[in-house]
Structures are given as structure tokens and as C-alpha cells.
Scaffold this motif. Structure first.
Motif, PDB file in Angstrom:
ATOM      1  N   PHE A 149      -1.002  -8.457  -8.899  1.00 33.00           N
ATOM      2  CA  PHE A 149      -0.106  -8.389 -10.052  1.00 33.00           C
ATOM      3  C   PHE A 149      -0.168  -7.019 -10.725  1.00 33.00           C
ATOM      4  N   ILE A 150      -1.369  -6.520 -11.006  1.00 32.75           N
ATOM      5  CA  ILE A 150      -1.436  -5.222 -11.707  1.00 32.75           C
ATOM      6  C   ILE A 150      -1.009  -4.081 -10.796  1.00 32.75           C
ATOM      7  N   THR A 151      -1.182  -4.259  -9.487  1.00 32.94           N
ATOM      8  CA  THR A 151      -0.746  -3.210  -8.565  1.00 32.94           C
ATOM      9  C   THR A 151       0.777  -3.157  -8.477  1.00 32.94           C
ATOM     10  N   GLU A 152       1.403  -4.294  -8.268  1.00 39.20           N
ATOM     11  CA  GLU A 152       2.861  -4.311  -8.072  1.00 39.20           C
ATOM     12  C   GLU A 152       3.624  -4.185  -9.384  1.00 39.20           C
ATOM     13  N   LYS A 153       3.116  -4.785 -10.432  1.00 37.02           N
ATOM     14  CA  LYS A 153       3.846  -4.805 -11.703  1.00 37.02           C
ATOM     15  C   LYS A 153       3.640  -3.524 -12.503  1.00 37.02           C
ATOM     16  N   PHE A 167       1.696   4.882  -3.760  1.00 33.80           N
ATOM     17  CA  PHE A 167       2.981   4.232  -4.025  1.00 33.80           C
ATOM     18  C   PHE A 167       4.109   5.093  -3.455  1.00 33.80           C
ATOM     19  N   ALA A 168       5.083   4.440  -2.857  1.00 32.79           N
ATOM     20  CA  ALA A 168       6.263   5.137  -2.365  1.00 32.79           C
ATOM     21  C   ALA A 168       7.112   5.582  -3.558  1.00 32.79           C
ATOM     22  N   PRO A 169       8.072   6.489  -3.338  1.00 34.89           N
ATOM     23  CA  PRO A 169       8.909   6.957  -4.456  1.00 34.89           C
ATOM     24  C   PRO A 169       9.600   5.829  -5.217  1.00 34.89           C
ATOM     25  N   ASP A 170       9.897   4.730  -4.540  1.00 31.60           N
ATOM     26  CA  ASP A 170      10.530   3.601  -5.247  1.00 31.60           C
ATOM     27  C   ASP A 170       9.508   2.667  -5.895  1.00 31.60           C
ATOM     28  N   GLY A 171       8.226   3.047  -5.826  1.00 30.33           N
ATOM     29  CA  GLY A 171       7.179   2.263  -6.476  1.00 30.33           C
ATOM     30  C   GLY A 171       6.530   1.213  -5.606  1.00 30.33           C
ATOM     31  N   THR A 172       6.951   1.110  -4.360  1.00 31.77           N
ATOM     32  CA  THR A 172       6.356   0.106  -3.465  1.00 31.77           C
ATOM     33  C   THR A 172       4.927   0.500  -3.103  1.00 31.77           C
ATOM     34  N   PRO A 173       3.951  -0.384  -3.277  1.00 30.05           N
ATOM     35  CA  PRO A 173       2.559  -0.041  -2.914  1.00 30.05           C
ATOM     36  C   PRO A 173       2.423   0.236  -1.423  1.00 30.05           C
ATOM     37  N   GLN A 174       1.697   1.305  -1.099  1.00 39.51           N
ATOM     38  CA  GLN A 174       1.430   1.659   0.286  1.00 39.51           C
ATOM     39  C   GLN A 174      -0.049   1.421   0.586  1.00 39.51           C
ATOM     40  N   PRO A 175      -0.367   0.793   1.717  1.00 38.30           N
ATOM     41  CA  PRO A 175      -1.780   0.530   2.019  1.00 38.30           C
ATOM     42  C   PRO A 175      -2.550   1.823   2.300  1.00 38.30           C
ATOM     43  N   ILE A 176      -3.752   1.924   1.757  1.00 38.97           N
ATOM     44  CA  ILE A 176      -4.670   3.023   2.069  1.00 38.97           C
ATOM     45  C   ILE A 176      -5.933   2.387   2.638  1.00 38.97           C
ATOM     46  N   THR A 177      -6.179   2.648   3.895  1.00 37.07           N
ATOM     47  CA  THR A 177      -7.284   1.993   4.580  1.00 37.07           C
ATOM     48  C   THR A 177      -8.538   2.850   4.546  1.00 37.07           C
ATOM     49  N   GLY A 178      -9.672   2.246   4.241  1.00 38.85           N
ATOM     50  CA  GLY A 178     -10.931   2.961   4.285  1.00 38.85           C
ATOM     51  C   GLY A 178     -11.332   3.274   5.716  1.00 38.85           C
ATOM     52  N   HIS A 179     -12.329   4.147   5.875  1.00 33.90           N
ATOM     53  CA  HIS A 179     -12.681   4.602   7.218  1.00 33.90           C
ATOM     54  C   HIS A 179     -13.642   3.657   7.932  1.00 33.90           C
ATOM     55  N   SER A 180     -14.264   2.702   7.201  1.00 35.70           N
ATOM     56  CA  SER A 180     -15.213   1.797   7.859  1.00 35.70           C
ATOM     57  C   SER A 180     -15.157   0.414   7.222  1.00 35.70           C
ATOM     58  N   VAL A 181     -14.387  -0.453   7.818  1.00 43.81           N
ATOM     59  CA  VAL A 181     -14.300  -1.831   7.315  1.00 43.81           C
ATOM     60  C   VAL A 181     -15.657  -2.546   7.412  1.00 43.81           C
ATOM     61  N   PRO A 182     -16.364  -2.445   8.533  1.00 47.25           N
ATOM     62  CA  PRO A 182     -17.678  -3.124   8.588  1.00 47.25           C
ATOM     63  C   PRO A 182     -18.641  -2.648   7.505  1.00 47.25           C
ATOM     64  N   MET A 183     -18.629  -1.341   7.199  1.00 44.51           N
ATOM     65  CA  MET A 183     -19.529  -0.835   6.164  1.00 44.51           C
ATOM     66  C   MET A 183     -19.209  -1.476   4.814  1.00 44.51           C
TER      67      MET A 183
END
Length: 449
Positions: free
Chosen positions: A331-335, A209-225
């Protein structure tokens, strides 16, 4: 051949038929258990792929150790809890004698083809429950605290829910008419709400989350896996559902509640719910992670009535789960700023909740256990509340104590360095990319499910 010889031959034939039925029963559950192991291969691949490179192995090792620790703990006390606690918190010591570790039923016994194979199926249900919780807490939980929580969830909490609502004499069924063929309550709701309780105290990953609470994407290293892992979970789920059916020699299949069923009806409804979940999540998200996670949510949303539904209704329940699960995760992530790394609460907790209450809305089918009330909306609703509290309270309470003791989460420096170096230690791909590489700022969509 005289009459006595005919009678002797008939008796021999009857013995052979009965033994054949017993062996068939044993073989059926043997292969169901084997298929359920594939669920864990799926969870392992999914969570490793959803982790950044620096945490890939730690996420996988966590799954392996949960599997290893739950098997002996379920042997020593988990199975006993199932047999003893069907009334609530007051144990039936006489009924549970067969579950004592030194009982003749808990070891090699040529006169008992059933106990070990049923125990094996249930211990795989227990390991599945712990693996559901595992994905929510990747990339920042201590390995030791995870193992403790996994044992409590897999060998105590879920099996207590199974005793109450997934046992022929469970009080939820006998008193409220609770019906949950595919364990949407005892397994998925309990694990999902347990994960929610732990993630509240565990906190979000650094940078989520950014300092203002905005969710930031965290991408895994292998989408196909991750996508392949989700597909493996679905393959294994057919073994899971097979283990939910009671094999009776010379008679029709029944559910654990004693209601008649067939593998054919389960096949219709499972595949319809599976496709409905994919379509529902595709319409809402367009993300491949959610398409496959939506398939799981779709199956869980239909799971309580897979033995009862007309296939189009299972399809509708699947669509509902596929639509609602990603919205619940958002909802639970943003709220509430909760970082559930793979959406375990939304997929399993919310999906299971939809399934339990949905059966109460749509079903007028009676239970056939003598004295049990018919399936009803309020019976299902009250049972869903019990399952939610049974998962959430111990998950939140135990993790709260661990967090206060400074035992729940790795230190910030260790989290930034990566859990592979701190907890394993080994690099996932040593010949290609350094395990210490920081991919936390890699752009892309969040790997949530």
C-alpha cells in the motif's frame, strides 16, 4: 555442634544461596546479550543480500558502524535518559544519578552484579532499534547522515519511549495501564515509524519507480543471504525476549511491569506467533522473503501479550501480522511511492501497532503495579499513538533538515556507481564480478520484507 555453630553454618549457607542466585542472574543476562548480537549478524546479512552487488558492503558497514557508535553514546547519555525520563519530558535527576557516566554503578564494582548486565541488554535493544531503521534506507543514504540518525534513534528516541512505556514507573503504564511485554511499541513501532519519516524525505532509489509511478522491482544480489539473515534475527529474538524478563533470586520471573511470568509461557507463544506469521505471509505472497519477514511481523504482533496469551491466540495474532505486513508495504509503495527497501515500516511499525492495539482488544488482564489501571483498549490505543509520533516526528524532522541542507542522500552519480566504491571503498567480490556492475535492471521479484 552447639547452637551458635549451627546458626553460623546456616548464615554461611544463606550467603552461598544468595550469591549463587546473583551469579545465575548475571549469567542469564550475559547470554541473553550474546544472543542479541546474533540479531545484528542477521540484519547485516539480510541487508547485504537485499542490496545490489554494488552496494553490498556499504549496507553491511552501515550496520557495523551503527552498532559501534550506539554503545558509547548509550553509555554517556542513553542509560541516563531511561532512568530520568519516566515521567515524560521532566527528568528525575535523583533517580538518574546511577546512570551518570562517572557513577560507581557505571563501572567495575564487585558489589554490583546487576547494573552492567542490564545496561548491556538495553544497549543491545538500542542497537536493534537502529538496525531496524537501517534496512529501509539502503543504497542511497550518506553514511555520515545515517550514523547521526542511528545515534538519535538508538540512544535518545527509543530509550525515551522505553522510559515512558517500558519502565516500572513509566507514565504510560502508571496513568493508562500500558502493557507491552516484548517492546512492540518502544522498539518496533518507534523504529518503524522513524524509518517511515526518513524514507519520505530520502526519496526512492533511482529506478525504483517508472516515470508513470509504477513500482519497478529491484533485486538484491543474494537471496539466500537475505533469508539466512532473517532466520538469524529470529534466533537472536529469543535473547531479546529473555532480556525482557526480570530475574529475581528465589522468586518467580516477572515482566518489567511486575507481572508474574515464566520462560515456558514465552516459549509457547513466541513459537506459535512465529509459525502464524510465516503461514500468513505465505498465503498472501508465496515469497520466501515475506515468509521470513512475516515470521518477524507475527512475533511483533503478539509481543505485547507473550506473557499473557493462550497459545492459539498468539498464533492468531501471528497470522494477522503475517497477512497485514506485506499488504501494508504494498500500500505505501503503490499509493505513496515510498521506497522502504526491506519493508521495515510494514514489518516493525505495522506489526508493532497490531500487537499494541490487539492486546487492548483481547486482554482483560490487570496490571499489578500499585495504582496502575488495568490494561484497556483505549489505554493501548493512546499509547500506540504516542509511540508512533515518538518515532515519526524526530525521524521526519531531522531527515527533512538534512535533506534541505543536501546532507541526507548521496549524489545521483555516486548512487549509480554504487556506494561500495563511494563510501567504503572496497569490492564485495573482487575475484568474481566487478563491483561497478549495474544490476539494477536484473529481472525478478523485488527484495522487500
Amino acid at each position: 555442634m552447639d547452637q551458635a555453630q549451627v546458626a553460623e553454618k546456616l548464615a554461611e549457607l544463606q550467603t552461598l544461596i544468595e550469591m549463587s542466585g546473583t551469579i545465575n542472574m548475571e549469567v542469564f543476562y550475559w547470554w541473553c546479550t550474546g544472543l542479541m548480537v546474533i540479531i545484528h549478524a542477521g540484519f547485516l546479512a539480510y541487508e547485504m543480500g537485499a542490496s545490489r552487488l554494488k552496494n553490498a558492503l556499504a549496507s553491511g558497514v552501515k550496520n557495523i558502524l551503527a552498532f559501534a557508535f550506539i554503545i558509547p553514546t548509550f553509555f554517556f547519555f542513553g542509560w541516563w535518559i531511561y532512568l530520568a525520563m519516566y515521567n515524560g519530558f521532566v527528568p528525575d535527576f535523583a533517580a538518574a544519578e546511577a546512570g551518570l557516566p562517572w557513577s560507581s554503578a557505571m563501572g567495575p564494582n564487585l558489589t554490583d552484579n546487576a547494573s552492567g548486565i542490564f545496561w548491556g541488554a538495553f544497549v543491545l535493544f538500542a542497537a536493534t532499534t537502529a538496525s531496524i531503521f537501517s534496512g529501509a534506507v539502503i543504497e542511497r543514504i550518506r553514511m555520515s547522515s545515517f550514523i547521526i540518525l542511528a545515534i538519535i534513534l538508538g540512544s535518545v528516541v527509543w530509550i525515551l519511549g522505553a522510559a515512558w512505556g517500558w519502565h516500572p514507573q513509566g507514565w504510560l503504564t502508571v496513568e493508562w495501564g500500558f502493557h507491552d511485554f516484548g517492546a512492540a511499541g518502544a522498539v518496533h513501532m518507534v523504529a518503524g515509524f522513524f524509518a517511515l519519516g526518513v524514507t519520505i524525505n530520502l526519496g526512492a532509489r533511482i529506478g525504483r519507480f517508472a516515470p508513470d509511478g509504477t513500482p519497478q522491482p529491484i533485486t538484491g544480489h543474494s537471496v539466500p543471504m537475505s533469508i539466512i539473515g532473517l532466520m538469524l534475527i529470529i534466533v537472536g529474538f529469543f535473547g531479546f525476549l529473555g532480556g525482557c524478563i526480570i530475574y529475581s533470586t528465589g522468586a518467580q520471573w516477572t515482566t518489567i511491569f511486575g507481572t508474574p511470568t515464566t520462560l515456558s509461557s514465552i516459549s509457547f507463544n513466541t513459537l506459535m506467533a512465529f509459525s502464524g506469521g510465516i503461514i500468513g505471509s505465505y498465503v498472501i505472497t508465496r515469497q520466501p522473503f515475506w515468509m521470513m519477514s512475516g515470521a518477524l511481523a507475527g512475533i511483533f504482533s503478539a509481543a505485547p501479550g507473550l506473557d499473557l496469551y493462550y497459545p492459539p491466540l498468539a498464533f492468531l495474532m501471528g497470522i494477522t501480522g503475517g497477512v497485514v505486513a506485506p499488504l501494508a508495504d504494498k500500500f505505501i509503495t503503490e499509493k505513496f511511492k515510498i521506497d522502504d527497501a526491506v519493508g521495515a515500516f510494514a514489518v516493525h511499525g505495522v506489526g508493532g501497532l497490531i500487537g499494541i492495539i490487539g492486546l487492548g482488544v483481547f486482554s482483560g488482564f490487570p496490571n499489578v503495579i500499585e495504582g496502575a489501571p488495568a490494561i484497556s483498549f483505549f489505554g493501548q490505543l493512546k499509547s500506540a499513538v504516542v509511540m508512533a509520533l515518538l518515532g515519526f516526528v524526530p525521524g521526519f524532522g531531522l531527515s527533512f533538515l538534512m535533506a534541505k541542507a543536501g546532507f541526507l542522500r548521496v549524489p545521483p552519480k555516486a548512487e549509480e556507481a554504487g556506494l561500495d566504491l563511494v563510501e567504503v571503498p572496497l569490492a564485495a567480490y573482487p575475484e568474481s564480478v566487478p563491483a561497478t556492475a549495474d544490476h539494477s535492471t536484473t529481472p525478478g521479484n523485488a527484495v522487500t520484507a
